[in-house]
Scaffold this motif. Structure first.
Motif, mmCIF file in Angstrom:
data_model
loop_
_atom_site.group_PDB
_atom_site.id
_atom_site.type_symbol
_atom_site.label_atom_id
_atom_site.label_comp_id
_atom_site.label_asym_id
_atom_site.label_seq_id
_atom_site.Cartn_x
_atom_site.Cartn_y
_atom_site.Cartn_z
ATOM 1 N N GLY A 1 0.802 -1.212 0.000
ATOM 2 C CA GLY A 1 0.000 0.000 0.000
ATOM 3 C C GLY A 1 0.832 1.259 0.000
ATOM 4 N N TRP A 2 0.182 2.352 0.366
ATOM 5 C CA TRP A 2 0.773 3.681 0.258
ATOM 6 C C TRP A 2 0.756 4.381 1.610
ATOM 7 C CZ3 TRP A 2 3.126 4.562 -4.215
ATOM 8 C CH2 TRP A 2 2.698 3.819 -5.334
ATOM 9 N N LEU A 3 1.714 5.266 1.783
ATOM 10 C CA LEU A 3 1.786 6.131 2.955
ATOM 11 C C LEU A 3 1.475 7.548 2.513
ATOM 12 C CD1 LEU A 3 2.629 6.474 5.981
ATOM 13 C CD2 LEU A 3 4.942 6.968 5.134
ATOM 14 N N LEU A 4 0.493 8.174 3.139
ATOM 15 C CA LEU A 4 0.154 9.567 2.853
ATOM 16 C C LEU A 4 0.638 10.443 3.995
ATOM 17 C CD1 LEU A 4 -3.512 9.492 1.481
ATOM 18 C CD2 LEU A 4 -1.395 9.793 0.190
ATOM 19 N N ALA A 5 1.286 11.542 3.640
ATOM 20 C CA ALA A 5 1.667 12.568 4.604
ATOM 21 C C ALA A 5 0.848 13.816 4.288
ATOM 22 C CB ALA A 5 3.159 12.870 4.519
ATOM 23 N N VAL A 6 -0.054 14.175 5.197
ATOM 24 C CA VAL A 6 -0.913 15.346 5.028
ATOM 25 C C VAL A 6 -0.435 16.385 6.038
ATOM 26 C CG1 VAL A 6 -3.266 16.225 5.097
ATOM 27 C CG2 VAL A 6 -2.827 13.870 4.344
ATOM 28 N N ILE B 1 2.861 11.465 -1.059
ATOM 29 C CA ILE B 1 2.627 10.028 -1.078
ATOM 30 C C ILE B 1 3.944 9.283 -1.285
ATOM 31 C CG2 ILE B 1 2.147 10.005 -3.585
ATOM 32 C CD1 ILE B 1 -0.028 7.857 -2.946
ATOM 33 N N ALA B 2 4.028 8.109 -0.661
ATOM 34 C CA ALA B 2 5.206 7.253 -0.810
ATOM 35 C C ALA B 2 4.773 5.815 -0.595
ATOM 36 C CB ALA B 2 6.292 7.633 0.197
ATOM 37 N N PRO B 3 5.572 4.849 -1.051
ATOM 38 C CA PRO B 3 5.281 3.458 -0.705
ATOM 39 C C PRO B 3 5.272 3.284 0.812
ATOM 40 C CG PRO B 3 6.948 3.576 -2.428
ATOM 41 C CD PRO B 3 6.753 4.972 -1.922
ATOM 42 N N ALA B 4 4.401 2.428 1.304
ATOM 43 C CA ALA B 4 4.199 2.302 2.754
ATOM 44 C C ALA B 4 5.439 1.826 3.489
ATOM 45 C CB ALA B 4 3.026 1.358 3.033
ATOM 46 N N HIS B 5 6.385 1.199 2.783
ATOM 47 C CA HIS B 5 7.549 0.668 3.493
ATOM 48 C C HIS B 5 8.468 1.744 4.049
ATOM 49 C CE1 HIS B 5 10.342 1.537 0.187
ATOM 50 N NE2 HIS B 5 9.519 0.955 -0.657
ATOM 51 N N SER C 1 6.927 16.620 13.430
ATOM 52 C CA SER C 1 5.807 15.678 13.475
ATOM 53 C C SER C 1 4.489 16.342 13.848
ATOM 54 C CB SER C 1 6.111 14.543 14.459
ATOM 55 O OG SER C 1 6.388 15.057 15.749
ATOM 56 N N SER C 2 4.526 17.465 14.562
ATOM 57 C CA SER C 2 3.269 18.103 14.979
ATOM 58 C C SER C 2 2.528 18.741 13.811
ATOM 59 C CB SER C 2 3.551 19.172 16.045
ATOM 60 O OG SER C 2 4.395 20.192 15.530
ATOM 61 N N TYR C 3 3.199 18.876 12.656
ATOM 62 C CA TYR C 3 2.561 19.489 11.492
ATOM 63 C C TYR C 3 1.996 18.456 10.517
ATOM 64 C CZ TYR C 3 5.449 23.359 13.167
ATOM 65 O OH TYR C 3 6.037 24.327 13.950
ATOM 66 N N VAL C 4 2.200 17.183 10.799
ATOM 67 C CA VAL C 4 1.922 16.129 9.813
ATOM 68 C C VAL C 4 1.022 15.067 10.404
ATOM 69 C CG1 VAL C 4 2.978 14.447 8.248
ATOM 70 C CG2 VAL C 4 4.239 16.516 8.862
ATOM 71 N N ASP C 5 0.105 14.573 9.589
ATOM 72 C CA ASP C 5 -0.629 13.336 9.875
ATOM 73 C C ASP C 5 -0.230 12.308 8.830
ATOM 74 O OD1 ASP C 5 -2.366 13.821 12.154
ATOM 75 O OD2 ASP C 5 -3.370 15.299 10.881
ATOM 76 N N LEU C 6 0.015 11.082 9.265
ATOM 77 C CA LEU C 6 0.387 9.996 8.372
ATOM 78 C C LEU C 6 -0.764 9.000 8.274
ATOM 79 C CD1 LEU C 6 4.055 9.304 9.569
ATOM 80 C CD2 LEU C 6 3.316 10.680 7.607
ATOM 81 N N PHE C 7 -1.047 8.553 7.053
ATOM 82 C CA PHE C 7 -2.102 7.574 6.797
ATOM 83 C C PHE C 7 -1.557 6.474 5.896
ATOM 84 C CE2 PHE C 7 -4.047 11.711 7.386
ATOM 85 C CZ PHE C 7 -5.099 11.464 8.253
ATOM 86 N N ARG C 8 -2.045 5.272 6.080
ATOM 87 C CA ARG C 8 -1.701 4.171 5.187
ATOM 88 C C ARG C 8 -2.969 3.712 4.490
ATOM 89 N NH1 ARG C 8 1.998 -0.920 6.892
ATOM 90 N NH2 ARG C 8 3.150 0.850 7.718
#
Length: 279
Positions: free
Chosen positions: A106-111, A143-147, A162-169
């Motif tokens: 899957g994918w890793l999203l950084a918002v 977006i990046a590969p989840a690994h 890290s306080s500026y970012v939410d990560l989702f898979r």
């Protein structure tokens, strides 16, 4: 563009040297302190003159990556700072363990969202995500590969971002084939060119070594350090996308094999040269 040779700056070569040969050993748990005279000899083997070494060391010292210390025997030298060792340790999985053959995960999203009064951190955040191999999917969404999840989390925490970012898979469920979307998120032509530049410079070196019966230590050290200095930037530009999403005959697969072959053939012999220079 593929006939362009990679540039090896003195500063980059020194970082590459410490990453390959200057870290933790049983007899030196904090890593090697390298006498400046020995560092000059070791960099001369890859074509860097003494004034350039001294100038690059000064810049790395100002950046907090090298710290002055006394080598065994009392000679003045430089070792890695704690921050530099952490950076090099973080890079090992990328540099020495390619993940371009992964086909799932899957994918890793950084918002992210950064207040306007802290816009300098917005630039830092974008540049770090790009260095981690993220592509831009939309404004504020990368977006990046989840690994790359663990490395991303570690990097953002270390840089206090890290306080500026939410990560989702998750999975891509969009309205175009994922292989086409990948072409929007990353500049695949530019990435392929970078791999071809590496191959043009270092694949012939691997072929020459395959024909040699002996592995002279200084020759091995020179060719390995130059290959590593060229290679270590590539796994950050190329995030290791699944091969099923890449163009046919993707050169990254071949360049990874070339580097792995040079690493297996030359690194150990190169260390013998380093040990002799530091004795």
């Amino acid at each position: 563009m593929t006939d362009q040779q990679p540039l090896h700056t003195p500063r980059s070569l020194i970082v590459t040297f410490y990453g390959a040969y200057g870290r933790t050993r049983a007899e030196q748990p904090a890593g090697r302190t390298v006498p400046i005279a020995a560092l000059i000899r070791l960099l001369a083997a890859v074509g860097v003159d003494s004034p350039s070494v001294r100038s690059a060391v000064s810049r790395l010292k100002r950046r907090g990556l090298l710290v002055p210390d006394r080598a065994p025997g009392g000679a003045a030298g430089y070792g890695l700072s704690d921050a530099a060792r952490e950076l090099l340790d973080d890079g090992d999985r990328r540099i020495y363990g390619r993940m371009s053959t992964r086909s799932a995960g899957g994918w890793l999203l950084a918002v992210f969202s950064v207040p306007e009064e802290e816009r300098h951190k917005r630039h830092l955040l974008r540049s770090r995500l790009a260095r981690l191999g993220f592509g831009a999917a939309a404004p504020g969404v990368w977006i990046a590969p989840a690994h790359v999840h663990e490395e991303t989390r570690h990097t953002l925490e270390r840089l206090e971002l890290s306080s500026y970012v939410d990560l989702f898979r998750g999975s891509h469920l969009g309205f175009e084939p994922t292989a086409e979307a990948v072409g929007r998120w990353w500049d695949l032509d530019a990435l392929a060119d970078r791999h071809r530049v590496f191959l043009a410079a270092h694949e012939p070196v691997l072929h020459r070594w395959a024909r040699r019966r002996t592995v002279p230590a200084q020759d091995a050290y020179r060719d390995y350090l130059l290959a590593l200095d060229s290679w270590r930037h590539l796994p950050y530009a190329d995030p290791g996308l699944p091969v099923t999403l890449l163009p046919a005959d993707w050169p990254g697969v071949r360049s990874a094999r070339v580097f792995a072959g040079l690493h297996a053939r030359l690194r150990g012999a190169g260390e013998r040269f380093v040990d002799a220079a530091l004795a």
